[in-house]
Write a protein that holds these residues in place. Structure first.
Motif, short mmCIF file in Angstrom:
data_model
loop_
_atom_site.label_atom_id
_atom_site.label_comp_id
_atom_site.label_asym_id
_atom_site.label_seq_id
_atom_site.Cartn_x
_atom_site.Cartn_y
_atom_site.Cartn_z
N VAL A 280 33.18 1.83 99.93
CA VAL A 280 34.37 2.24 99.19
C VAL A 280 35.32 0.97 98.91
O VAL A 280 35.81 0.74 97.65
N PHE A 281 35.56 0.16 99.90
CA PHE A 281 36.07 -1.26 99.58
C PHE A 281 35.49 -2.05 98.60
O PHE A 281 36.09 -2.82 97.66
N GLY A 282 34.02 -2.13 98.37
CA GLY A 282 33.54 -2.78 97.52
C GLY A 282 33.90 -2.16 96.09
O GLY A 282 33.80 -2.90 95.11
N ILE A 283 33.80 -0.87 95.95
CA ILE A 283 34.28 -0.13 94.51
C ILE A 283 35.63 -0.77 94.12
O ILE A 283 35.71 -1.16 93.30
N LEU A 284 36.61 -0.62 95.09
CA LEU A 284 37.97 -1.07 95.05
C LEU A 284 38.10 -2.52 94.53
O LEU A 284 38.55 -3.04 93.49
N GLY A 285 37.11 -3.49 95.11
CA GLY A 285 36.99 -4.83 94.69
C GLY A 285 36.69 -4.88 93.30
O GLY A 285 37.00 -5.69 92.65
N LEU A 286 35.47 -4.27 92.98
CA LEU A 286 35.02 -4.21 91.56
C LEU A 286 35.81 -3.87 90.57
O LEU A 286 36.14 -4.36 89.42
N ALA A 287 36.69 -2.65 90.87
CA ALA A 287 37.60 -2.24 90.04
C ALA A 287 38.75 -3.06 89.93
O ALA A 287 39.15 -3.30 88.65
N VAL A 288 39.52 -3.28 90.85
CA VAL A 288 40.64 -3.98 90.84
C VAL A 288 40.59 -5.39 90.48
O VAL A 288 41.14 -6.11 89.80
N MET B 219 39.17 4.53 91.44
CA MET B 219 38.11 5.53 91.53
C MET B 219 38.48 6.79 90.54
O MET B 219 37.56 7.17 89.97
N LEU B 220 39.67 7.17 90.79
CA LEU B 220 40.03 8.41 89.99
C LEU B 220 40.00 8.20 88.67
O LEU B 220 39.45 9.00 87.81
N PHE B 221 40.60 6.88 88.10
CA PHE B 221 40.62 6.54 86.69
C PHE B 221 38.97 6.52 86.23
O PHE B 221 39.07 7.23 84.97
N GLU B 222 38.25 5.76 86.60
CA GLU B 222 36.95 5.88 86.25
C GLU B 222 36.14 7.03 86.35
O GLU B 222 35.29 7.34 85.32
N THR B 223 36.35 7.94 87.20
CA THR B 223 35.79 9.15 87.35
C THR B 223 36.16 10.17 86.20
O THR B 223 35.34 10.72 85.57
N LEU B 224 37.56 9.89 86.08
CA LEU B 224 37.88 10.66 84.90
C LEU B 224 37.35 10.18 83.49
O LEU B 224 36.85 11.26 82.65
N ASN B 225 37.19 8.87 83.35
CA ASN B 225 36.40 8.49 82.07
C ASN B 225 34.97 9.12 82.15
O ASN B 225 34.39 9.48 81.26
#
Lengths: 451, 492
Positions: A280-288, B219-225
């Motif tokens: 989940v921290f990886g997803i956070l890193g990718l997104a942010v 995660m919420l924003f991309e999930t909504l997308n």
């Protein structure tokens, strides 16, 4: 006798026999007791057995990566091939591609065979194929670095091909290569002859520890060095961010925080973050960090930031424990002689808690060093980490791999020769982890104060 | 990297401020530190912090906000009718960014001058070829509106960066000057500095909240997308996981959830009995030496990185299981039930090994917390040790043990490397533990690695999976804590 008759009257059977003999019921209970103990011992034995199997697998399969097969040949750097004009003009020499160097190696083989008086039915091309594909590049690099050596005969140590290396280590046999197009049994016979004549030898492989990853065609040339540097830069980022932030947060929560909803929210958050799956921290890193802030993909900086967020809860929890273990009398004494609360904490409590904080930090770093999953998402796999960074900024910003990501990358490749590299890489990783944990234990033993 | 240099500059300014503030305070007191309200260091710190902290804070916000502002402004400049059929505004914007980066690179390498880059016209120059020369590969030819937008993008970024340097510089200098003028011998520097430090401490502690918010929001924003592109009913209630890039993917979480839960169940089946019995033996039977020897050794298993377990599953346990259950006549059992090394059993067993120390050390603590008087009472009535454990100690420790098992389950569900390497990639409902199946974490990794396109449901589904995973593990943790708190027997 009266007692016995009384109990008979109550409808209960007499116990029968003396106390010295074991009743059936007692024997059953004792057996249950024994069984229970055996379950416990068996459970521990299974756990320890797994540990032994794991460690012995790692060592037995990884140790091969630390030795490597080399072929020693005298190569004549023919002027007619490398520098036709004879001007030693570096630009012209650079124009000769690695294809131009292949004949030199074939020549070197035939010279060597003549010298040893060996007849071989293999074609020159098949003879040269027992060398790594990097051999011509190695020659070319040498010639470009020393153009004045053209025309002389120089001794080179070439890496042997991954299959030959496997044969020398017992991983590849004549049966296993039956369907292998890259090598045939005659070539292995040829290798045997060369081994007898000391042309081929197996020696310690320093390049595995210091070198870079190679393409997925050349397992024999792959090394951990560059990914170790990537890990080092990530750990620098983690240390520079997680330690100050973690200590500051712990000091606030332990020494200053009032009992209110904000403190509660922070506490709940920290304990939850400690249990969030690392991916989940990886997803956070990718997104942010990558999609939003457009930091470069695969950069150790991003990996370090993600690992910082992941390690913070660990560091905060251990720092709070060591702050808590400093007795209140220290604070009271400091306040009593006129220090402010801030001074009492920073001048007295913090130095006394420092060994504990350091221990916790080292353990947190060790945890971060072995973490893989978040690194997959921010792109620290899937490319060849071939160049060591040349400065601090490029070390942080340019793409690199990390030790666990490099191991994963090798484990995914098709050639089984890379598996040996992966196990070998794990040995290096574990050596780092064991060292860090040992240092942590020693620090704790040496400096821990019981109040 | 102007930001990095700006930060270095700020720190240098703060150092200067420290020296200035300290010497001015001493000067106002006539060189006698006893006349000062606070120690001289505090005056220096006050000036340094006033210069540094506001500037750094604004810098952080600026660095975060500038890209969004520019992005929305530039994106607003591209009219809707110029966005080609089949793509989205987001894709066009990523083209714009790539061209802008390419122009930057070209200017840096000297193949274009600054004014050339600003005045390049797509009808006059082959921009794609020019950028190709400097190593920036573009997927297609550059359309005029993309080029204009890219140039605008560069212009605004440059303006923004200059404005940032000016504003931050002024802020730092202003803070320094303000604090410097306030410095005299009666100024309560220590109180001010301590309040500032306290604010920083609070900020550091709040980072935990910020991280959680970041996780949830990202995660919420991309999930909504994702749910805009793909029906949520299919995600939650569909029965097939079959992503493909033609656009008719079936993306249901249920088969993945099944694989995840099945593997976790097997892992707990291995870890809970072994871990629990090990904990009971170590805390009730073992003497001091055995305990001092076995406990740390078991805990080593917890310190081994998961990548090691993954490799162990893929290269050792998997092939060993195939040798037993597969290969037909050549196998140990002479059956052909297992074809590949990856299977539910492989991942489950290895994950179970990983969880043994987790279960055992948690249970150990809990069993040790049961008061000795209860054991003594039971033993005094004639119960054997094992009867005491089963009938007195375990019931008393049960809530804690259930909590430990739930925590282990949450670990198992969120574990990634072991299942990525040991479980396989086929999403299906099956009870056969020798088949390979896939899990939520495995799919997150495979959907988000390699070339990803953040406008397709096949990529965005990873965020929905991640959010589900987050909620699932969080729920288990909260439940575990709740059980432990509610049902814990209070002794003493």
């Amino acid at each position: 006798m009266t007692e016995t008759s009384q109990s008979t009257e109550n409808g209960r059977k007499p116990h029968g026999g003396s106390l010295m003999t074991l009743s059936k019921r007692t024997a059953r209970r004792n057996a249950a007791e024994k069984r229970f103990q055996i379950y416990g011992i068996a459970a521990i034995a299974v756990g320890l057995l797994m540990l032994i199997i794991l460690v012995s697998t790692i060592v037995s399969r990884g140790v091969g990566a630390y030795s490597q097969t080399f072929v020693t040949l005298q190569v004549e750097l023919l002027e007619s091939k490398l520098d036709k004009s004879g001007t030693r003009d570096l630009e012209k020499i650079k124009k000769v591609s690695t294809f131009g160097y292949a004949p030199l190696i074939k020549n070197a083989f035939s010279v060597k065979l003549e010298e040893l008086g060996i007849q071989s039915e293999l074609s020159a091309k098949e003879q040269a194929a027992i060398l790594s594909k990097s051999a011509p590049a190695q020659l070319r690099d040498y010639v470009i670095a020393n153009p004045d050596k053209i025309g002389e005969t120089i001794e080179f140590r070439f890496l042997a091909n991954g299959r030959v290396d496997g044969y020398m280590k017992g991983r590849v046999s004549r049966e296993s290569i039956a369907n292998d197009k890259s090598i045939n049994a005659e070539q292995l016979d040829f290798v045997d002859i060369l081994v007898v004549n000391d042309v081929i030898e197996k020696t310690f492989n320093l390049d595995f520890i210091t070198g870079a990853d190679a393409s997925d065609q050349r397992p024999e040339a792959a090394g951990m060095g560059v990914s170790m540097i990537g890990s080092l830069f990530m750990m620098l980022v983690v240390l520079a961010l997680a330690l100050p932030i973690g200590v500051a947060a712990s000091i606030y929560l332990e020494e200053f925080a009032p009992q209110n909803w904000l403190t509660d929210v922070i506490e709940v958050n920290i304990s939850n973050l400690a249990a969030v799956p690392s991916i989940v921290f990886g997803i956070l890193g990718l997104a942010v960090f990558i999609n939003y802030m457009h930091l470069p993909t695969s950069a150790p900086l991003v990996g370090g930031l993600v690992l910082t967020l992941m390690t913070l809860p660990t560091i905060i929890i251990s720092t709070r424990a060591s702050l808590k273990s400093v007795p209140p009398s220290i604070r009271d004494a400091a306040l009593g002689v006129g220090a402010s609360k801030m001074q009492a904490v920073f001048h007295h409590v913090l130095p006394l808690a420092a060994p504990g904080i350091l221990t916790g930090t080292i353990i947190g770093l060790a945890q971060a060093l072995g973490e893989t999953a978040p690194l997959l998402l921010i792109g620290m796999v899937g490319f060849i980490a071939s160049n060591a960074p040349d400065s601090l900024a490029s070390g942080l910003m340019s793409p690199n791999s990390a030790m666990p990501a490099q191991i994963y990358e090798w484990a995914k490749r098709a050639d089984p020769a890379f598996y040996e590299r992966a196990w070998g890489g794990i040995i290096i990783l574990l050596v780092f982890l064991i060292t860090m944990n040992t240092v942590a234990v020693i620090l704790r033993r040496r400096f821990e104060r019981r109040w | 990297m102007p930001t990095l240099w700006l930060v270095v500059l700020l720190f240098a300014l703060a150092a200067v401020g420290f020296v200035l503030g300290r010497s001015r305070a001493l000067a106002t007191a006539g060189g006698d530190a006893r006349a000062l309200h606070s120690l001289p260091t505090y005056y220096g710190l006050n000036v340094a912090l006033s210069a540094l902290v506001p500037a750094l804070g604004v810098l952080a916000i600026w660095v975060l906000a500038q890209p969004i502002l520019i992005e929305t402004r530039v994106s607003g400049m591209i009219p809707d009718e110029l966005i080609p059929e089949g793509t989205t505004r987001g894709l066009v914007m990523s083209d714009v960014r790539r061209v802008a980066d390419g122009l930057d690179e070209a200017v840096r390498q000297g193949s274009l001058t600054k004014s050339e880059a600003d005045n390049l016209r797509s009808d006059a120059t082959d921009v794609r070829a020019r950028l190709g020369e400097v190593g920036v590969a573009l997927g297609s030819d550059v359309r005029p509106e993309v080029l204009t937008a890219a140039q605008q993008f560069r212009r605004m970024t440059t303006t923004g960066n200059i404005a940032m340097i000016v504003v931050i510089g002024m802020l730092a200098a202003g803070g320094l000057a303000f604090a410097y003028t306030r410095t005299n011998k009666d100024f309560r520097a220590r109180n001010v500095v301590e309040q500032g430090v306290l604010a920083l401490l609070i900020l550091a502690a709040s980072l935990a909240i910020l991280t959680t918010v970041g996780i949830v929001l990202s995660m919420l924003f991309e999930t909504l997308n994702f749910f805009k592109l793909h029906p949520w009913t299919d995600f939650f209630f569909g029965s097939t996981w079959a992503p493909n890039f033609r656009g008719d993917s079936e993306l249901s979480i249920l088969p993945l959830l099944w694989g995840t839960l099945y593997i976790s169940f097997l892992a707990l089946l291995v870890a809970v009995p072994i871990g629990l019995f090990a904990a009971i033996y170590l805390s009730e039977y073992a003497n001091r030496h055995t305990r001092a020897f076995a406990k740390p050794l078991l805990e080593i298993l917890a310190g081994i990185p998961t990548i090691v377990y993954g490799l162990f599953a893929l290269l050792t346990v998997g092939p060993a299981l195939v040798k037993v259950f597969g290969r037909g006549e050549d196998g140990l059992l002479g059956v052909d039930w297992m074809t590949g090394a990856t299977s539910v059993l492989t991942a489950g067993v290895v994950m179970g090994i990983m969880l043994i120390p987790f279960v055992s050390s948690l249970s150990d603590d809990i069993i040790n917390a049961v008061p000795q008087a209860m054991r003594d009472g039971s033993l005094g009535l004639g119960a054997t040790k094992s009867e005491t454990v089963r009938q007195v100690v375990l019931p008393a420790a049960l809530p804690g043990i259930v909590g430990a098992v739930l925590l282990a389950a949450s670990r198992a569900i969120g574990e990634t490397m072991i299942v990525v390497m040991g479980a396989g990639a086929i999403a299906k409902f099956s009870l056969n533990p020798l088949e390979s199946m896939t899990t939520i974490t495995t799919r997150i990794v495979s959907q988000l690695t390699g070339d990803t396109d953040f406008a397709s449901p096949e990529t965005l589904v990873a965020f929905a999976l991640g959010l589900t995973l987050f909620v699932l593990t969080l729920g288990l943790n909260v439940l575990a804590l709740y059980i432990v708190r509610t049902y814990r027997e209070q002794y003493e």
